[in-house]
Design a protein around this motif. Structure first.
Motif, PDB file in Angstrom:
ATOM      1  N   GLN A   3       0.853   9.885  -2.737  1.00 38.16           N
ATOM      2  CA  GLN A   3       1.060   9.036  -1.564  1.00 38.16           C
ATOM      3  C   GLN A   3       2.276   8.154  -1.786  1.00 38.16           C
ATOM      4  OE1 GLN A   3      -0.584   9.177   1.249  1.00 38.16           O
ATOM      5  NE2 GLN A   3       0.401   7.427   2.203  1.00 38.16           N
ATOM      6  N   GLN A   4       3.157   8.105  -0.805  1.00 40.38           N
ATOM      7  CA  GLN A   4       4.336   7.265  -0.896  1.00 40.38           C
ATOM      8  C   GLN A   4       3.977   5.826  -0.539  1.00 40.38           C
ATOM      9  OE1 GLN A   4       6.435   9.827   1.887  1.00 40.38           O
ATOM     10  NE2 GLN A   4       8.093   9.974   0.407  1.00 40.38           N
ATOM     11  N   ARG A   5       4.695   4.904  -1.166  1.00 38.53           N
ATOM     12  CA  ARG A   5       4.518   3.488  -0.852  1.00 38.53           C
ATOM     13  C   ARG A   5       5.551   3.132   0.207  1.00 38.53           C
ATOM     14  NH1 ARG A   5       5.900  -1.789  -2.233  1.00 38.53           N
ATOM     15  NH2 ARG A   5       4.087  -3.140  -2.451  1.00 38.53           N
ATOM     16  N   VAL A   6       5.069   2.714   1.383  1.00 37.69           N
ATOM     17  CA  VAL A   6       5.954   2.395   2.504  1.00 37.69           C
ATOM     18  C   VAL A   6       5.736   0.936   2.902  1.00 37.69           C
ATOM     19  CG1 VAL A   6       6.588   2.968   4.886  1.00 37.69           C
ATOM     20  CG2 VAL A   6       5.820   4.781   3.325  1.00 37.69           C
ATOM     21  N   VAL A   7       6.829   0.172   2.867  1.00 32.60           N
ATOM     22  CA  VAL A   7       6.804  -1.233   3.273  1.00 32.60           C
ATOM     23  C   VAL A   7       7.875  -1.425   4.337  1.00 32.60           C
ATOM     24  CG1 VAL A   7       7.096  -3.626   2.542  1.00 32.60           C
ATOM     25  CG2 VAL A   7       6.030  -1.974   0.987  1.00 32.60           C
ATOM     26  N   VAL A   8       7.475  -2.033   5.461  1.00 32.66           N
ATOM     27  CA  VAL A   8       8.414  -2.278   6.552  1.00 32.66           C
ATOM     28  C   VAL A   8       8.509  -3.786   6.780  1.00 32.66           C
ATOM     29  CG1 VAL A   8       9.010  -1.794   8.948  1.00 32.66           C
ATOM     30  CG2 VAL A   8       7.684  -0.117   7.648  1.00 32.66           C
ATOM     31  N   TYR A   9       9.721  -4.298   6.616  1.00 27.11           N
ATOM     32  CA  TYR A   9       9.978  -5.703   6.917  1.00 27.11           C
ATOM     33  C   TYR A   9      10.358  -5.785   8.391  1.00 27.11           C
ATOM     34  CZ  TYR A   9       9.906  -6.751   1.945  1.00 27.11           C
ATOM     35  OH  TYR A   9       9.521  -6.913   0.639  1.00 27.11           O
ATOM     36  N   TYR A  52      19.340  -8.561   4.817  1.00 24.90           N
ATOM     37  CA  TYR A  52      19.209  -9.800   5.574  1.00 24.90           C
ATOM     38  C   TYR A  52      18.797  -9.590   7.026  1.00 24.90           C
ATOM     39  CZ  TYR A  52      21.553 -11.386   1.419  1.00 24.90           C
ATOM     40  OH  TYR A  52      21.859 -11.639   0.101  1.00 24.90           O
ATOM     41  N   GLY A  53      18.428  -8.370   7.388  1.00 27.04           N
ATOM     42  CA  GLY A  53      18.017  -8.101   8.759  1.00 27.04           C
ATOM     43  C   GLY A  53      16.843  -7.149   8.818  1.00 27.04           C
ATOM     44  N   THR A  54      16.269  -7.049   9.995  1.00 28.20           N
ATOM     45  CA  THR A  54      15.129  -6.168  10.198  1.00 28.20           C
ATOM     46  C   THR A  54      15.452  -5.185  11.324  1.00 28.20           C
ATOM     47  OG1 THR A  54      14.138  -7.710  11.780  1.00 28.20           O
ATOM     48  CG2 THR A  54      13.445  -7.905   9.476  1.00 28.20           C
ATOM     49  N   PRO A  55      14.780  -4.051  11.349  1.00 26.74           N
ATOM     50  CA  PRO A  55      13.791  -3.595  10.385  1.00 26.74           C
ATOM     51  C   PRO A  55      14.443  -3.085   9.103  1.00 26.74           C
ATOM     52  CG  PRO A  55      14.120  -1.910  12.047  1.00 26.74           C
ATOM     53  CD  PRO A  55      14.960  -3.097  12.453  1.00 26.74           C
ATOM     54  N   ALA A  56      13.714  -3.238   8.027  1.00 27.45           N
ATOM     55  CA  ALA A  56      14.117  -2.685   6.739  1.00 27.45           C
ATOM     56  C   ALA A  56      12.894  -1.965   6.180  1.00 27.45           C
ATOM     57  CB  ALA A  56      14.576  -3.781   5.792  1.00 27.45           C
ATOM     58  N   THR A  57      13.022  -0.666   5.989  1.00 26.21           N
ATOM     59  CA  THR A  57      11.905   0.157   5.536  1.00 26.21           C
ATOM     60  C   THR A  57      12.182   0.639   4.126  1.00 26.21           C
ATOM     61  OG1 THR A  57      11.594   0.901   7.828  1.00 26.21           O
ATOM     62  CG2 THR A  57      10.455   2.142   6.098  1.00 26.21           C
ATOM     63  N   PHE A  58      11.236   0.372   3.231  1.00 26.11           N
ATOM     64  CA  PHE A  58      11.343   0.808   1.844  1.00 26.11           C
ATOM     65  C   PHE A  58      10.284   1.875   1.622  1.00 26.11           C
ATOM     66  CE2 PHE A  58      13.300  -3.276   2.021  1.00 26.11           C
ATOM     67  CZ  PHE A  58      14.350  -3.210   1.131  1.00 26.11           C
ATOM     68  N   ILE A  59      10.748   3.069   1.242  1.00 27.63           N
ATOM     69  CA  ILE A  59       9.862   4.204   0.986  1.00 27.63           C
ATOM     70  C   ILE A  59      10.078   4.584  -0.466  1.00 27.63           C
ATOM     71  CG2 ILE A  59       9.272   6.564   1.647  1.00 27.63           C
ATOM     72  CD1 ILE A  59      10.747   5.813   4.376  1.00 27.63           C
ATOM     73  N   ASP A  60       9.123   4.200  -1.307  1.00 29.50           N
ATOM     74  CA  ASP A  60       9.289   4.325  -2.753  1.00 29.50           C
ATOM     75  C   ASP A  60      10.635   3.692  -3.131  1.00 29.50           C
ATOM     76  OD1 ASP A  60       6.770   5.491  -3.048  1.00 29.50           O
ATOM     77  OD2 ASP A  60       7.566   7.520  -2.854  1.00 29.50           O
ATOM     78  N   ALA A  75      13.453  10.513   4.080  1.00 31.79           N
ATOM     79  CA  ALA A  75      12.855   9.743   2.988  1.00 31.79           C
ATOM     80  C   ALA A  75      11.357  10.013   2.858  1.00 31.79           C
ATOM     81  CB  ALA A  75      13.113   8.252   3.203  1.00 31.79           C
ATOM     82  N   LEU A  76      10.714  10.322   3.978  1.00 27.61           N
ATOM     83  CA  LEU A  76       9.277  10.597   3.969  1.00 27.61           C
ATOM     84  C   LEU A  76       8.955  12.059   3.688  1.00 27.61           C
ATOM     85  CD1 LEU A  76       8.363   8.442   7.072  1.00 27.61           C
ATOM     86  CD2 LEU A  76       7.583   8.025   4.720  1.00 27.61           C
ATOM     87  N   GLY A  77       9.971  12.913   3.680  1.00 31.93           N
ATOM     88  CA  GLY A  77       9.746  14.337   3.444  1.00 31.93           C
ATOM     89  C   GLY A  77       9.186  15.051   4.657  1.00 31.93           C
ATOM     90  N   ILE A  78       9.468  14.524   5.842  1.00 35.95           N
ATOM     91  CA  ILE A  78       9.014  15.145   7.083  1.00 35.95           C
ATOM     92  C   ILE A  78      10.105  16.085   7.556  1.00 35.95           C
ATOM     93  CG2 ILE A  78       8.413  14.747   9.503  1.00 35.95           C
ATOM     94  CD1 ILE A  78       7.372  11.983   8.623  1.00 35.95           C
ATOM     95  N   GLN A  79       9.735  17.332   7.801  1.00 38.39           N
ATOM     96  CA  GLN A  79      10.718  18.305   8.264  1.00 38.39           C
ATOM     97  C   GLN A  79      11.135  17.968   9.678  1.00 38.39           C
ATOM     98  OE1 GLN A  79       9.574  22.373   7.886  1.00 38.39           O
ATOM     99  NE2 GLN A  79      11.528  23.142   8.547  1.00 38.39           N
TER     100      GLN A  79
END
Length: 93
Positions: A3-9, A52-60, A75-79
């Motif tokens: 499972q990937q770790r996904v954080v969205v600011y 310094y801005g949003t959205p910022a998505t960190f995937i692993d 980044a998510l490996g979605i085709q």
């Protein structure tokens, strides 16, 4: 597959933030939202990443800034069934 770790600011009143969260939900991706408007400590976390801005998505270890659907998918490996990937629709003369 792990499972990937996904954080969205995100921030309040951010239309691109809403688009990112909507796509992640549509793709059934679990994520943690960190709203920098509601919790200033999240903004400090984001600044430490030199963002310094949003959205910022960190995937692993990957970072996607703004709303970039193809970058998120990559980044998510979605085709991506984009316009050049479906062999049935490509014709050569």
């Amino acid at each position: 597959m792990s499972q990937q770790r996904v954080v969205v600011y995100t921030s309040d009143h951010c239309t691109h933030c809403k688009k990112v969260l909507s796509k992640l939900t549509e793709w059934e991706i679990d994520y943690k939202e960190k709203n920098i408007t509601q919790d200033k400590s999240y903004f400090k976390e984001l600044q430490k990443q030199k963002v310094y801005g949003t959205p910022a998505t960190f995937i692993d270890d990957d970072k996607v800034l703004g709303y970039q659907e193809r970058s998120l998918k990559r980044a998510l490996g979605i085709q991506d069934a984009g316009r050049f990937q479906n062999a049935d629709t490509i014709h050569f003369s």
